[in-house]
Motif scaffolding. Structure first.
Motif, mmCIF file in Angstrom:
data_model
loop_
_atom_site.group_PDB
_atom_site.id
_atom_site.type_symbol
_atom_site.label_atom_id
_atom_site.label_comp_id
_atom_site.label_asym_id
_atom_site.label_seq_id
_atom_site.Cartn_x
_atom_site.Cartn_y
_atom_site.Cartn_z
ATOM 1 N N VAL A 36 0.815 -1.215 0.000
ATOM 2 C CA VAL A 36 0.000 0.000 0.000
ATOM 3 C C VAL A 36 0.855 1.274 0.000
ATOM 4 N N GLY A 37 2.161 1.120 -0.221
ATOM 5 C CA GLY A 37 3.066 2.255 -0.105
ATOM 6 C C GLY A 37 3.068 3.175 -1.303
ATOM 7 N N LEU A 38 2.524 4.362 -1.118
ATOM 8 C CA LEU A 38 2.519 5.348 -2.201
ATOM 9 C C LEU A 38 3.934 5.788 -2.546
ATOM 10 N N GLY A 39 4.845 5.689 -1.594
ATOM 11 C CA GLY A 39 6.219 6.102 -1.832
ATOM 12 C C GLY A 39 7.109 5.003 -2.368
ATOM 13 N N SER A 40 6.557 3.842 -2.607
ATOM 14 C CA SER A 40 7.357 2.744 -3.149
ATOM 15 C C SER A 40 7.472 2.876 -4.660
ATOM 16 N N ASP A 41 8.326 2.038 -5.255
ATOM 17 C CA ASP A 41 8.515 2.048 -6.709
ATOM 18 C C ASP A 41 7.543 1.117 -7.430
ATOM 19 N N ASP A 42 6.547 0.669 -6.728
ATOM 20 C CA ASP A 42 5.543 -0.241 -7.282
ATOM 21 C C ASP A 42 4.667 0.487 -8.314
ATOM 22 N N ASP A 43 3.956 -0.293 -9.096
ATOM 23 C CA ASP A 43 2.994 0.243 -10.063
ATOM 24 C C ASP A 43 1.909 1.009 -9.305
ATOM 25 N N PRO A 44 1.728 2.302 -9.566
ATOM 26 C CA PRO A 44 0.726 3.084 -8.831
ATOM 27 C C PRO A 44 -0.683 2.506 -8.911
ATOM 28 N N ALA A 45 -1.018 1.899 -10.040
ATOM 29 C CA ALA A 45 -2.349 1.305 -10.171
ATOM 30 C C ALA A 45 -2.508 0.118 -9.219
ATOM 31 N N ALA A 46 -1.455 -0.661 -9.055
ATOM 32 C CA ALA A 46 -1.502 -1.793 -8.135
ATOM 33 C C ALA A 46 -1.620 -1.300 -6.696
ATOM 34 N N VAL A 47 -0.865 -0.267 -6.350
ATOM 35 C CA VAL A 47 -0.937 0.299 -4.994
ATOM 36 C C VAL A 47 -2.346 0.827 -4.714
ATOM 37 N N ALA A 48 -2.928 1.524 -5.673
ATOM 38 C CA ALA A 48 -4.279 2.058 -5.498
ATOM 39 C C ALA A 48 -5.288 0.934 -5.278
ATOM 40 N N GLU A 49 -5.171 -0.151 -6.032
ATOM 41 C CA GLU A 49 -6.085 -1.281 -5.856
ATOM 42 C C GLU A 49 -5.866 -1.954 -4.491
ATOM 43 N N ASN A 50 -4.613 -2.073 -4.080
ATOM 44 C CA ASN A 50 -4.336 -2.665 -2.767
ATOM 45 C C ASN A 50 -4.917 -1.814 -1.643
ATOM 46 N N ARG A 51 -4.795 -0.510 -1.755
ATOM 47 C CA ARG A 51 -5.340 0.381 -0.733
ATOM 48 C C ARG A 51 -6.872 0.280 -0.701
ATOM 49 N N ARG A 52 -7.478 0.172 -1.878
ATOM 50 C CA ARG A 52 -8.929 0.024 -1.933
ATOM 51 C C ARG A 52 -9.358 -1.267 -1.251
ATOM 52 N N ARG A 53 -8.658 -2.352 -1.546
ATOM 53 C CA ARG A 53 -8.995 -3.642 -0.935
ATOM 54 C C ARG A 53 -8.832 -3.602 0.586
ATOM 55 N N ALA A 54 -7.773 -2.973 1.037
ATOM 56 C CA ALA A 54 -7.513 -2.920 2.473
ATOM 57 C C ALA A 54 -8.628 -2.169 3.210
ATOM 58 N N ALA A 55 -8.989 -1.000 2.696
ATOM 59 C CA ALA A 55 -10.045 -0.211 3.336
ATOM 60 C C ALA A 55 -11.373 -0.949 3.302
ATOM 61 N N GLU A 56 -11.666 -1.576 2.182
ATOM 62 C CA GLU A 56 -12.940 -2.284 2.038
ATOM 63 C C GLU A 56 -13.028 -3.462 2.998
ATOM 64 N N ALA A 57 -11.898 -4.068 3.312
ATOM 65 C CA ALA A 57 -11.884 -5.212 4.230
ATOM 66 C C ALA A 57 -12.144 -4.810 5.673
ATOM 67 N N VAL A 58 -11.878 -3.544 6.000
ATOM 68 C CA VAL A 58 -12.036 -3.086 7.384
ATOM 69 C C VAL A 58 -13.296 -2.251 7.579
ATOM 70 N N LEU A 59 -13.532 -1.294 6.695
ATOM 71 C CA LEU A 59 -14.682 -0.405 6.825
ATOM 72 C C LEU A 59 -15.270 -0.170 5.430
ATOM 73 N N PRO A 60 -16.092 -1.081 4.956
ATOM 74 C CA PRO A 60 -16.601 -1.004 3.585
ATOM 75 C C PRO A 60 -17.249 0.343 3.266
ATOM 76 N N GLY A 61 -16.851 0.888 2.121
ATOM 77 C CA GLY A 61 -17.412 2.146 1.664
ATOM 78 C C GLY A 61 -16.736 3.385 2.202
ATOM 79 N N ALA A 62 -15.815 3.234 3.144
ATOM 80 C CA ALA A 62 -15.167 4.404 3.750
ATOM 81 C C ALA A 62 -13.921 4.800 2.968
#
Length: 252
Positions: A36-62
């Motif tokens: 989920v690291g925005l500052g990493s050298d990872d593909d930004p699209a992959a990071v964005a999807e990972n962050r979406r999945r993480a938030a949805e797993a804890v507080l759906p819709g937030a």
């Protein structure tokens, strides 16, 4: 998203929260998994999807709210999602529907809640932030929103454990100069070095601040490569980059 590794703490009871590992994400290579690291050298699209999945797993819709972490002790009140990430290492809110997130890759993620007051917080406690008082700042910010420190419950998520955390004598002296009793968080290692118990030190700081219910999960990010990212492990291997995992808390 059933394959996400969402770790819960009993101390936080019915409050929406989770410490997420690296499983269940879409990143590949060095960042393989839920980076989920925005500052990493990872593909930004992959990071964005990972962050979406993480938030949805804890507080759906937030919406997921994170800050630009600088290993300091500043805590920011969150009333709405930020347009830009402010420089800070802790977040608090009393507003439902916001997923507060803290990123780590060996540092200690700390989630806090006064369920009765409806106030939650998330803190990034590396050694600099821990000794600098990031948990104290977070507790004080929660109190300004109506929390009481004797009602706050806290959980410390996956972080580097003492057997994996070798430091030099200057590091040790810095902590002992702050409080001679801090010597108990170190054990001797090879000549001129010691092993530091970051998790136990954070527990100590929370207890010293008046938090009565503290849960330390005892999960070592360095030792468990299949489950967690680790900055130190990547550094020891000479790898050019590393992933970050996230801890999230919010009010439904």
């Amino acid at each position: 998203m059933s394959n996400l590794d969402v770790i819960r703490a009993q101390a936080l009871g019915g409050v929406a929260h989770g410490f997420l590992g690296r499983r269940g994400g879409v990143s590949a290579g060095l960042h393989g998994g839920l980076n989920v690291g925005l500052g990493s050298d990872d593909d930004p699209a992959a990071v964005a999807e990972n962050r979406r999945r993480a938030a949805e797993a804890v507080l759906p819709g937030a919406p997921l709210v994170t800050c630009f972490q600088v290993h300091g002790a500043d805590c920011i009140r969150v009333n709405a999602p930020f347009a830009d990430r402010p420089r800070a290492d802790a977040l608090v809110t009393d507003r439902p529907g916001l997923a507060l997130g803290i990123l780590t890759a060996d540092c200690a993620p700390v989630l806090l809640a006064d369920a009765e007051a409806g106030v939650v917080g998330a803190a990034h406690a590396g050694w600099k932030g821990a000794i600098g008082g990031v948990t104290d700042s977070t507790i004080a910010a929660m109190e300004r929103l109506g929390a009481r420190r004797d009602r706050i419950a806290a959980a410390i998520g996956p972080c580097i454990a003492r057997p994996s955390y070798e430091v030099d004598e200057d590091f040790r002296r810095r902590f002992e100069a702050d409080d001679p009793a801090n010597e108990r968080f170190f054990v001797d290692a090879r000549d001129g070095h010691a092993q530091f118990d970051l998790e136990a030190y954070v527990v100590h700081r929370l207890a010293l601040a008046g938090v009565r219910r503290i849960e330390a999960l005892g999960l070592d990010t360095y030792a468990d490569e299949a489950r967690f990212f680790s900055y130190r492990r990547a550094t020891h291997r000479g790898e050019p980059d590393y992933g970050r995992q996230i801890a999230i808390i919010g009010l439904a």
